[in-house]
Write a protein that holds these residues in place. Structure first.
Motif, short mmCIF file in Angstrom:
data_model
loop_
_atom_site.label_atom_id
_atom_site.label_comp_id
_atom_site.label_asym_id
_atom_site.label_seq_id
_atom_site.Cartn_x
_atom_site.Cartn_y
_atom_site.Cartn_z
N TYR A 1 0.82 -1.21 0.00
CA TYR A 1 0.00 0.00 0.00
C TYR A 1 0.86 1.26 0.00
O TYR A 1 2.04 1.24 0.33
CB TYR A 1 -0.99 -0.02 1.17
CG TYR A 1 -0.42 -0.07 2.56
CD1 TYR A 1 -0.39 1.07 3.35
CD2 TYR A 1 0.06 -1.26 3.11
CE1 TYR A 1 0.09 1.05 4.65
CE2 TYR A 1 0.55 -1.30 4.41
CZ TYR A 1 0.56 -0.15 5.18
OH TYR A 1 1.04 -0.18 6.46
N GLN B 1 -0.49 7.18 8.63
CA GLN B 1 -1.43 6.29 7.96
C GLN B 1 -0.85 4.87 7.80
O GLN B 1 -1.60 3.92 7.63
CB GLN B 1 -1.81 6.86 6.59
CG GLN B 1 -2.71 8.08 6.69
CD GLN B 1 -2.98 8.71 5.33
OE1 GLN B 1 -2.13 8.69 4.45
NE2 GLN B 1 -4.18 9.26 5.18
N ARG C 1 -11.54 0.28 2.48
CA ARG C 1 -12.30 1.21 1.64
C ARG C 1 -13.17 2.12 2.50
O ARG C 1 -13.19 3.34 2.31
CB ARG C 1 -13.18 0.43 0.66
CG ARG C 1 -13.92 1.32 -0.34
CD ARG C 1 -14.95 0.54 -1.13
NE ARG C 1 -16.04 0.09 -0.27
CZ ARG C 1 -17.05 0.86 0.10
NH1 ARG C 1 -17.10 2.13 -0.29
NH2 ARG C 1 -18.00 0.39 0.88
N PHE D 1 -10.77 4.48 4.92
CA PHE D 1 -9.88 5.49 4.34
C PHE D 1 -10.41 6.13 3.05
O PHE D 1 -10.10 7.27 2.76
CB PHE D 1 -8.51 4.87 4.06
CG PHE D 1 -7.79 4.41 5.29
CD1 PHE D 1 -7.09 5.31 6.08
CD2 PHE D 1 -7.84 3.10 5.68
CE1 PHE D 1 -6.42 4.90 7.22
CE2 PHE D 1 -7.18 2.66 6.82
CZ PHE D 1 -6.48 3.56 7.61
N ASN D 2 -11.14 5.40 2.28
CA ASN D 2 -11.60 5.91 0.98
C ASN D 2 -13.12 5.90 0.87
O ASN D 2 -13.69 5.66 -0.18
CB ASN D 2 -11.00 5.08 -0.16
CG ASN D 2 -9.48 5.14 -0.19
OD1 ASN D 2 -8.88 6.09 0.32
ND2 ASN D 2 -8.85 4.14 -0.78
N ASP E 1 -15.28 8.31 1.13
CA ASP E 1 -15.91 9.43 0.42
C ASP E 1 -15.18 9.64 -0.91
O ASP E 1 -14.53 8.74 -1.42
CB ASP E 1 -15.88 10.70 1.28
CG ASP E 1 -14.48 11.00 1.83
OD1 ASP E 1 -13.51 10.58 1.18
OD2 ASP E 1 -14.38 11.64 2.89
N SER E 2 -15.28 10.83 -1.44
CA SER E 2 -14.71 11.11 -2.75
C SER E 2 -13.19 11.29 -2.72
O SER E 2 -12.55 11.34 -3.77
CB SER E 2 -15.35 12.38 -3.35
OG SER E 2 -15.13 13.49 -2.49
N VAL E 3 -12.60 11.37 -1.53
CA VAL E 3 -11.16 11.57 -1.40
C VAL E 3 -10.46 10.21 -1.28
O VAL E 3 -10.78 9.41 -0.38
CB VAL E 3 -10.83 12.43 -0.18
CG1 VAL E 3 -9.31 12.62 -0.05
CG2 VAL E 3 -11.52 13.79 -0.28
N ILE E 4 -9.52 9.93 -2.16
CA ILE E 4 -8.75 8.68 -2.11
C ILE E 4 -7.51 8.93 -1.26
O ILE E 4 -6.57 9.61 -1.69
CB ILE E 4 -8.35 8.20 -3.53
CG1 ILE E 4 -9.58 8.10 -4.42
CG2 ILE E 4 -7.62 6.87 -3.46
CD1 ILE E 4 -10.63 7.12 -3.93
N ARG E 5 -7.50 8.38 -0.05
CA ARG E 5 -6.40 8.66 0.89
C ARG E 5 -5.28 7.63 0.80
O ARG E 5 -4.14 7.93 1.15
CB ARG E 5 -6.95 8.72 2.31
CG ARG E 5 -7.91 9.89 2.52
CD ARG E 5 -8.52 9.88 3.92
NE ARG E 5 -9.34 11.08 4.12
CZ ARG E 5 -10.61 11.17 3.70
NH1 ARG E 5 -11.18 10.16 3.08
NH2 ARG E 5 -11.29 12.29 3.90
N ARG F 1 -3.71 3.99 -1.49
CA ARG F 1 -3.77 3.09 -2.64
C ARG F 1 -3.31 1.71 -2.16
O ARG F 1 -2.25 1.60 -1.53
CB ARG F 1 -2.86 3.57 -3.77
CG ARG F 1 -3.26 4.92 -4.35
CD ARG F 1 -4.43 4.79 -5.29
NE ARG F 1 -4.73 6.04 -5.96
CZ ARG F 1 -5.73 6.20 -6.82
NH1 ARG F 1 -6.51 5.17 -7.12
NH2 ARG F 1 -5.95 7.36 -7.39
N TYR G 1 1.36 9.90 -3.26
CA TYR G 1 1.38 8.86 -2.21
C TYR G 1 2.83 8.44 -2.01
O TYR G 1 3.26 7.37 -2.43
CB TYR G 1 0.52 7.66 -2.62
CG TYR G 1 -0.92 8.03 -2.88
CD1 TYR G 1 -1.86 8.01 -1.85
CD2 TYR G 1 -1.33 8.43 -4.15
CE1 TYR G 1 -3.18 8.37 -2.09
CE2 TYR G 1 -2.63 8.78 -4.40
CZ TYR G 1 -3.56 8.76 -3.38
OH TYR G 1 -4.86 9.12 -3.62
#
Length: 475
Positions: free
Chosen positions: A344, A351, A372, A375-376, A378-382, A384, A415
């Protein structure tokens, strides 16, 4: 009396001759299978290009198993299911309908299409014109209209002075499709142009040119290239027939014929009953059609019963998969260790620990959803994340961090921090879910073998080896 006796003798002789030309090759659950059916199946499944081609002797067992499964499906009354009957009828009718359409039917339809075309063209016939178009927006200002009118008039004057129409059209016309052809439009009939264009064009004789005219899209100058009536039917016959085949009109004609027959019967039989009769009649005359219909009928039965007793059953039976895995665990051992976990990428150091804490006490199967939503969500991808069971070479970050290989890890934009979390499995999978796909496939194979064995115990069958020797070796 003598006449009837002779007819009976001739009928028996015909039946005997047919039996000799197409003998019984095997009997499955009391039902005879003719040599021609076995040959059709064998030749189709062992044609050129088939990788795993079978000898005739090798194929016998496969064919017997196939027939036993069909017998089981019939005993279980799969053929009475509405879903089965509807799907089979739909396929069979697709094969049968075109076969009831003759060349004369197609020719008659082609004539009808031609006659309707002639009628739609009308007495004014077809025209082919060139045009030069200067476009005007629908809400053009008075100044835009004036400028366009001045320009089209200047083009018209140049044409009157001897300029080449096609040359000016290719350079100045704002209709790109026809401009590439020097302004040439396809042959057309009334109703295919704007009314203003049509009125001006049809008023021209061949070789004449119109004054500038206005239509809803702008200003045109039109030159008439040619006028004609539609050529005779024979001129267009082949193109019409080709058009009909491309549009599947053979099937449409067949459906119309069937509906006409149903209407003429005055309620004596339905469309479905008529299609049954037509299918039986065609099958008697056309062996290829007979084999095709039977193949689909039995294939659909086989799919339904196999799905219920083997494929879908194995896929849903998690207890069965787990039990199979435990009994055959050595089968799934690995020669090289694998990493079961995640690779990741996060935005900051805090994080890294947060990801580990999120999944630490959860089953491996639940990690994706937990990450998911945490951390992710909502619309913000925090973060990967790539989750899996990795071999060496599957993932550069895993190769570097877990397998300690000198590998270049490409950083992800936004990231900057890379991490891994999981465990190394040295000898093989922890449980069946680690190799679920392989276990499911193997479990299906086991169920299949057990089912076939039970069918061979349940149903009687026999093979005529003398007839088997003549497969593909008779006149």
């Amino acid at each position: 009396m003598i006449k009837h006796l002779l007819s009976a003798v001739m009928l028996l002789a015909a039946v005997a001759a047919h039996a000799q030309s197409d003998p019984v090759i095997m009997t499955i659950n009391g039902k005879p299978v003719l040599r021609s059916e076995f040959e059709y199946s064998y030749n189709k499944n062992n044609s050129e290009g088939v990788i795993d081609k079978k000898t005739i002797d090798e194929y016998v067992d496969l064919f017997v198993n196939y027939k036993l499964k069909v017998a089981a499906a019939l005993d279980a009354r799969y053929d009475t299911l509405t879903s089965f009957k509807e799907e089979f009828a739909q396929y069979r009718d697709q094969q049968v309908r075109p076969a009831i359409v003759t060349d004369d039917d197609m020719l008659a339809e082609a004539h009808q299409i031609y006659d309707n075309t002639v009628k739609s063209i009308g007495p004014d016939g077809l025209i082919q014109a060139r045009h030069i178009l200067l476009r005007l927006p629908q809400q053009a200002s008075a100044e835009e209209q004036r400028a366009a009118k001045v320009r089209i008039d200047s083009i018209y004057q140049a044409l009157l002075a001897g300029a080449d129409f096609a040359d000016l059209a290719s350079k100045l016309s704002q209709d790109p499709g026809s401009a590439r052809q020097g302004g040439l439009l396809p042959w057309a009939q009334r109703g295919q142009f704007f009314q203003e264009f049509e009125d001006a064009a049809y008023a021209l004789k061949t070789g004449e040119m119109s004054k500038p005219i206005e239509s809803p899209v702008g200003y045109h100058i039109i030159k008439m290239e040619g006028r004609k009536m539609l050529e005779p039917f024979e001129f267009h016959k082949e193109s019409i027939l080709q058009f009909m085949e491309q549009r599947d009109m053979r099937d449409q004609i067949a459906l119309r014929k069937v509906n006409d027959r149903v209407a003429q019967s005055a309620g004596k039989y339905t469309q479905a009953e008529l299609m049954d009769q037509l299918a039986d009649s065609l099958s008697e005359k056309d062996m290829e059609m007979k084999n095709l219909i039977r193949e689909y009928y039995e294939g659909l039965l086989l799919y339904e019963i196999s799905n219920n007793l083997v494929w879908d059953k194995a896929a849903k039976d998690e207890a069965g998969q787990e039990n199979y895995f435990k009994k055959n665990k050595k089968k799934y051992a690995w020669k090289e260790p694998r990493f079961k976990g995640i690779a990741y990428h996060v935005k900051d150091k805090d994080q890294v620990k947060a990801v580990k804490k999120c999944v630490k006490k959860l089953p491996f199967a639940d990690w994706n959803e937990a990450l998911r939503t945490t951390f992710n969500g909502d619309s913000v991808i925090r973060i990967r994340v790539e989750k899996g069971i990795f071999r060496l070479g599957d993932n550069a970050l895993v190769d570097s961090a877990v397998f300690k290989k000198d590998t270049t890890v490409t950083k992800l934009k936004d990231y900057p921090i890379d991490a891994v979390y999981g465990k190394v499995l040295k000898k093989g999978p922890e449980d069946y879910t680690d190799v679920r796909g392989l276990v499911t496939a193997d479990y299906q194979d086991q169920l299949e073998k057990e089912w076939v064995a039970s069918l061979r115990r349940k149903y009687r069958f026999s093979v005529n080896n003398e007839v088997l020797k003549t497969v593909n070796k008779h006149e």
